[in-house]
Design an enzyme around this catalytic site. Structure first.
Site, PDB file in Angstrom:
ATOM      1  N   PRO A   1      -7.665   1.094  -4.812  1.00  0.00           N
ATOM      2  CA  PRO A   1      -7.851   2.336  -5.561  1.00  0.00           C
ATOM      3  C   PRO A   1      -7.228   3.566  -4.915  1.00  0.00           C
ATOM      4  CG  PRO A   1      -9.929   1.553  -4.636  1.00  0.00           C
ATOM      5  CD  PRO A   1      -8.938   0.451  -4.467  1.00  0.00           C
ATOM      6  N   ASN A   2      -6.641   4.377  -5.783  1.00  0.00           N
ATOM      7  CA  ASN A   2      -6.072   5.696  -5.465  1.00  0.00           C
ATOM      8  C   ASN A   2      -4.729   5.644  -4.737  1.00  0.00           C
ATOM      9  OD1 ASN A   2      -8.193   7.368  -6.580  1.00  0.00           O
ATOM     10  ND2 ASN A   2      -9.465   6.578  -4.936  1.00  0.00           N
TER      11      ASN A   2
ATOM     12  N   ARG B   1      -1.459  13.930  -3.222  1.00  0.00           N
ATOM     13  CA  ARG B   1      -2.478  14.642  -2.435  1.00  0.00           C
ATOM     14  C   ARG B   1      -2.525  14.069  -1.014  1.00  0.00           C
ATOM     15  NH1 ARG B   1      -6.038  15.623  -6.976  1.00  0.00           N
ATOM     16  NH2 ARG B   1      -5.054  17.436  -7.888  1.00  0.00           N
TER      17      ARG B   1
ATOM     18  N   TYR C   1      -1.556  10.545   4.483  1.00  0.00           N
ATOM     19  CA  TYR C   1      -0.823   9.400   3.935  1.00  0.00           C
ATOM     20  C   TYR C   1       0.682   9.636   3.773  1.00  0.00           C
ATOM     21  CZ  TYR C   1      -5.624   8.054   2.930  1.00  0.00           C
ATOM     22  OH  TYR C   1      -6.946   7.763   3.051  1.00  0.00           O
TER      23      TYR C   1
ATOM     24  N   ASN D   1      -3.818  -3.986   0.997  1.00  0.00           N
ATOM     25  CA  ASN D   1      -4.446  -2.738   1.416  1.00  0.00           C
ATOM     26  C   ASN D   1      -5.545  -2.482   0.380  1.00  0.00           C
ATOM     27  OD1 ASN D   1      -5.308  -0.201   1.997  1.00  0.00           O
ATOM     28  ND2 ASN D   1      -3.272   0.716   2.182  1.00  0.00           N
TER      29      ASN D   1
ATOM     30  N   ALA E   1     -10.291   1.962  -0.357  1.00  0.00           N
ATOM     31  CA  ALA E   1     -11.726   2.195  -0.110  1.00  0.00           C
ATOM     32  C   ALA E   1     -12.547   0.903  -0.176  1.00  0.00           C
ATOM     33  CB  ALA E   1     -12.264   3.209  -1.123  1.00  0.00           C
TER      34      ALA E   1
ATOM     35  N   GLU F   1      -3.943  -7.640   6.408  1.00  0.00           N
ATOM     36  CA  GLU F   1      -4.550  -6.373   5.973  1.00  0.00           C
ATOM     37  C   GLU F   1      -3.677  -5.219   6.473  1.00  0.00           C
ATOM     38  OE1 GLU F   1      -8.178  -5.658   8.119  1.00  0.00           O
ATOM     39  OE2 GLU F   1      -8.787  -3.973   6.838  1.00  0.00           O
TER      40      GLU F   1
ATOM     41  N   HIS G   1      -3.227  -0.851   6.508  1.00  0.00           N
ATOM     42  CA  HIS G   1      -3.676   0.510   6.188  1.00  0.00           C
ATOM     43  C   HIS G   1      -2.591   1.482   6.607  1.00  0.00           C
ATOM     44  CE1 HIS G   1      -7.554  -0.892   5.071  1.00  0.00           C
ATOM     45  NE2 HIS G   1      -7.574  -1.632   6.171  1.00  0.00           N
TER      46      HIS G   1
ATOM     47  N   ARG H   1     -10.573   7.469  12.330  1.00  0.00           N
ATOM     48  CA  ARG H   1     -11.142   8.265  11.240  1.00  0.00           C
ATOM     49  C   ARG H   1     -12.677   8.120  11.183  1.00  0.00           C
ATOM     50  NH1 ARG H   1      -7.646   7.518   5.956  1.00  0.00           N
ATOM     51  NH2 ARG H   1      -8.893   9.364   5.402  1.00  0.00           N
TER      52      ARG H   1
HETATM   53  O1  CA2 Z   1      -5.075   4.152   5.308  1.00  0.00           O
HETATM   54  C1  CA2 Z   1      -5.154   3.443   4.305  1.00  0.00           C
HETATM   55  O2  CA2 Z   1      -4.200   2.820   3.846  1.00  0.00           O
HETATM   56  C2  CA2 Z   1      -6.474   3.376   3.541  1.00  0.00           C
HETATM   57  O3  CA2 Z   1      -6.642   2.035   3.088  1.00  0.00           O
HETATM   58  C3  CA2 Z   1      -6.346   4.319   2.364  1.00  0.00           C
HETATM   59  C4  CA2 Z   1      -7.613   4.459   1.547  1.00  0.00           C
HETATM   60  C5  CA2 Z   1      -8.813   4.752   2.456  1.00  0.00           C
HETATM   61  O4  CA2 Z   1     -10.001   4.725   1.673  1.00  0.00           O
HETATM   62  C6  CA2 Z   1      -8.938   3.743   3.578  1.00  0.00           C
HETATM   63  O5  CA2 Z   1     -10.021   4.101   4.384  1.00  0.00           O
HETATM   64  C7  CA2 Z   1      -7.665   3.723   4.411  1.00  0.00           C
HETATM   65  C8  CA2 Z   1      -7.495   5.606   0.556  1.00  0.00           C
HETATM   66  C9  CA2 Z   1      -6.344   5.511  -0.364  1.00  0.00           C
HETATM   67  C10 CA2 Z   1      -6.297   6.770  -1.167  1.00  0.00           C
HETATM   68  O6  CA2 Z   1      -4.987   7.238  -1.148  1.00  0.00           O
HETATM   69  C11 CA2 Z   1      -4.769   8.522  -1.554  1.00  0.00           C
HETATM   70  C12 CA2 Z   1      -3.465   8.894  -1.605  1.00  0.00           C
HETATM   71  C13 CA2 Z   1      -3.150  10.163  -1.993  1.00  0.00           C
HETATM   72  C14 CA2 Z   1      -4.135  11.047  -2.337  1.00  0.00           C
HETATM   73  C15 CA2 Z   1      -5.444  10.653  -2.293  1.00  0.00           C
HETATM   74  C16 CA2 Z   1      -5.774   9.383  -1.902  1.00  0.00           C
END
Ligand code: CA2
Length: 144
Positions: A9-10, A17, A22, A73, A76, A97, A99, A106
């Protein structure tokens, strides 16, 4: 060799954002990077993204007999999903896996990963390049 790349997700919001965490490259840019690398090393890839846990479980199940490796990946869902862990165990396909951020640096809630116990390797904090490293690792260890 065929590798399925799954993003949770996301991650489709990349570049829109939170560029401090990221990066500023988009999800389309990530997909292009993965596809170009895979083509260069002669690996077939399918890239899948979903914001829904059940859709990710379905995709993992569909990979049986079709896929030699999974790069995942779970975003969340990394920190919450026993269902994704169980699906990976059920299909028994080698998985890595990934990230984008260094989750170890974090929040406390990001220190738990359910999928980690199944995956052959975890790559975190290497940005988009982590996906390429994961593909290379699966190629290198194929058949082991
Ligand atoms: O670091 C990673 O790749 C994560 O898997 C990214 C997830 C986070 O919940 C994990 O803890 C670590 C979040 C992805 C959301 O990505 C966004 C990208 C742009 C704007 C907002 C969120």
């Amino acid at each position: 060799m065929k590798i399925l790349v799954i993003n949770g997700p996301n991650l489709n919001m990349l570049g829109i954002r939170e560029p401090d965490i990221y990066g500023s490259d988009t999800y389309e840019g990530l997909c292009r990077l993965i596809s170009e690398h895979a083509e260069k090393i002669g690996v077939e890839t399918e890239i899948f993204q979903s914001n829904h846990e059940g859709c990710i479980v379905d995709k993992i199940q569909e990979a049986i007999n079709k896929t030699d490796g999974i790069v995942i990946n779970p975003a969340a869902y990394t920190h919450t999903s026993v269902a994704i862990l169980d699906a990976l165990k059920a299909v028994n396909i080698p998985a890595v896996e990934v990230h984008i951020s260094d989750v170890s640096q974090r929040e406390d809630f990001r220190q738990i990963s359910f999928v980690r116990s199944y995956c052959k390797k975890t790559i975190a904090g290497h940005g988009f390049l982590g996906y390429l490293e994961a593909i290379d690792y699966l190629v290198k260890t194929a058949g082991e």
